[in-house]
Design a protein around this motif. Structure first.
Motif, short mmCIF file in Angstrom:
data_model
loop_
_atom_site.label_atom_id
_atom_site.label_comp_id
_atom_site.label_asym_id
_atom_site.label_seq_id
_atom_site.Cartn_x
_atom_site.Cartn_y
_atom_site.Cartn_z
N MET A 1 0.84 -1.17 0.00
CA MET A 1 0.00 0.00 0.00
C MET A 1 0.89 1.24 0.00
SD MET A 1 -3.05 1.02 2.62
CE MET A 1 -2.13 0.88 4.15
N ASP A 2 1.34 1.63 -1.17
CA ASP A 2 2.17 2.82 -1.31
C ASP A 2 1.30 4.07 -1.28
OD1 ASP A 2 4.31 1.17 -1.57
OD2 ASP A 2 4.43 1.35 -3.74
N ARG A 3 1.80 5.09 -0.61
CA ARG A 3 1.12 6.39 -0.56
C ARG A 3 2.15 7.47 -0.71
NH1 ARG A 3 -2.12 5.84 4.95
NH2 ARG A 3 -1.01 3.91 5.18
N GLU A 4 1.71 8.61 -1.15
CA GLU A 4 2.59 9.77 -1.21
C GLU A 4 2.05 10.85 -0.29
OE1 GLU A 4 3.17 11.07 -5.20
OE2 GLU A 4 4.17 9.21 -5.80
N HIS A 5 2.95 11.54 0.38
CA HIS A 5 2.61 12.63 1.28
C HIS A 5 3.42 13.85 0.85
CE1 HIS A 5 0.68 9.78 4.03
NE2 HIS A 5 1.69 8.99 3.74
N GLY A 6 2.78 14.97 0.76
CA GLY A 6 3.46 16.19 0.35
C GLY A 6 3.85 17.04 1.55
N PHE A 7 4.98 17.71 1.44
CA PHE A 7 5.46 18.61 2.48
C PHE A 7 5.91 19.89 1.80
CE2 PHE A 7 5.99 14.33 3.95
CZ PHE A 7 5.41 14.38 5.21
#
Length: 161
Positions: A1-7
């Motif tokens: 379950m890959d996810r991307e998070h932005g900063f």
């Protein structure tokens, strides 16, 4: 379950002085770093050898701090899953910058975490706590993002011992 998070961060140069960048020594390296929802800015500058202000954070220190913070947070997670009760954690991390011509790069960082376990732990737990640093290193997002070695020199203490 890959996810991307932005900063996202905002950086504002505050060191124009009079005339801006009319010469290499004519301007201050002072700047502020902000992120949404944060109540205060980080006061930044260049490192002292590059005409920055000693009392302000420089990018190299912030990167070493990010590595130490990430390892701390990853280690606390691993300690919880291993049922190790950590009651104190401190680190004296360092990084080495090598300059090459007008550029340069960080070539290594060393973390020196000192972990204190609750008094009910024994030497076997201390060995497990020492080994937990390897798993924390595998989980650290920041260490996994840099192209230089991040070494660990951990120490484990047992409270009251």
């Amino acid at each position: 379950m890959d996810r991307e998070h932005g900063f996202a961060v905002d950086v504002e140069w505050t060191g124009a002085r009079e005339g801006g960048t009319t010469g290499y020594r004519a301007y201050s390296r002072d700047h502020e770093v902000r992120a949404a929802g944060k109540t205060h800015a980080i006061a930044g500058s260049a490192a002292r050898p590059f005409h920055g202000e000693l009392e302000r954070w420089n990018p190299e220190e912030m990167l070493v701090a990010a590595l130490a913070q990430c390892h701390l947070l990853s280690y606390l997670h691993v300690a919880t899953t291993e049922r190790l009760v950590v009651v104190a954690y401190e680190d004296s991390a360092t990084g080495t910058l090598r300059t090459e011509g007008l550029g340069g790069r960080l070539i290594e960082a060393t973390l020196r975490p000192v972990v204190t376990l609750a008094a009910h732990h024994d030497e076997g737990d201390a060995r497990r706590a020492q080994a937990a640093h390897a798993r924390a290193s595998e989980l650290c997002f920041i260490a996994n993002s840099v192209n230089f070695p991040v070494r660990h020199e951990p120490s484990i203490r047992i409270a009251g011992a």
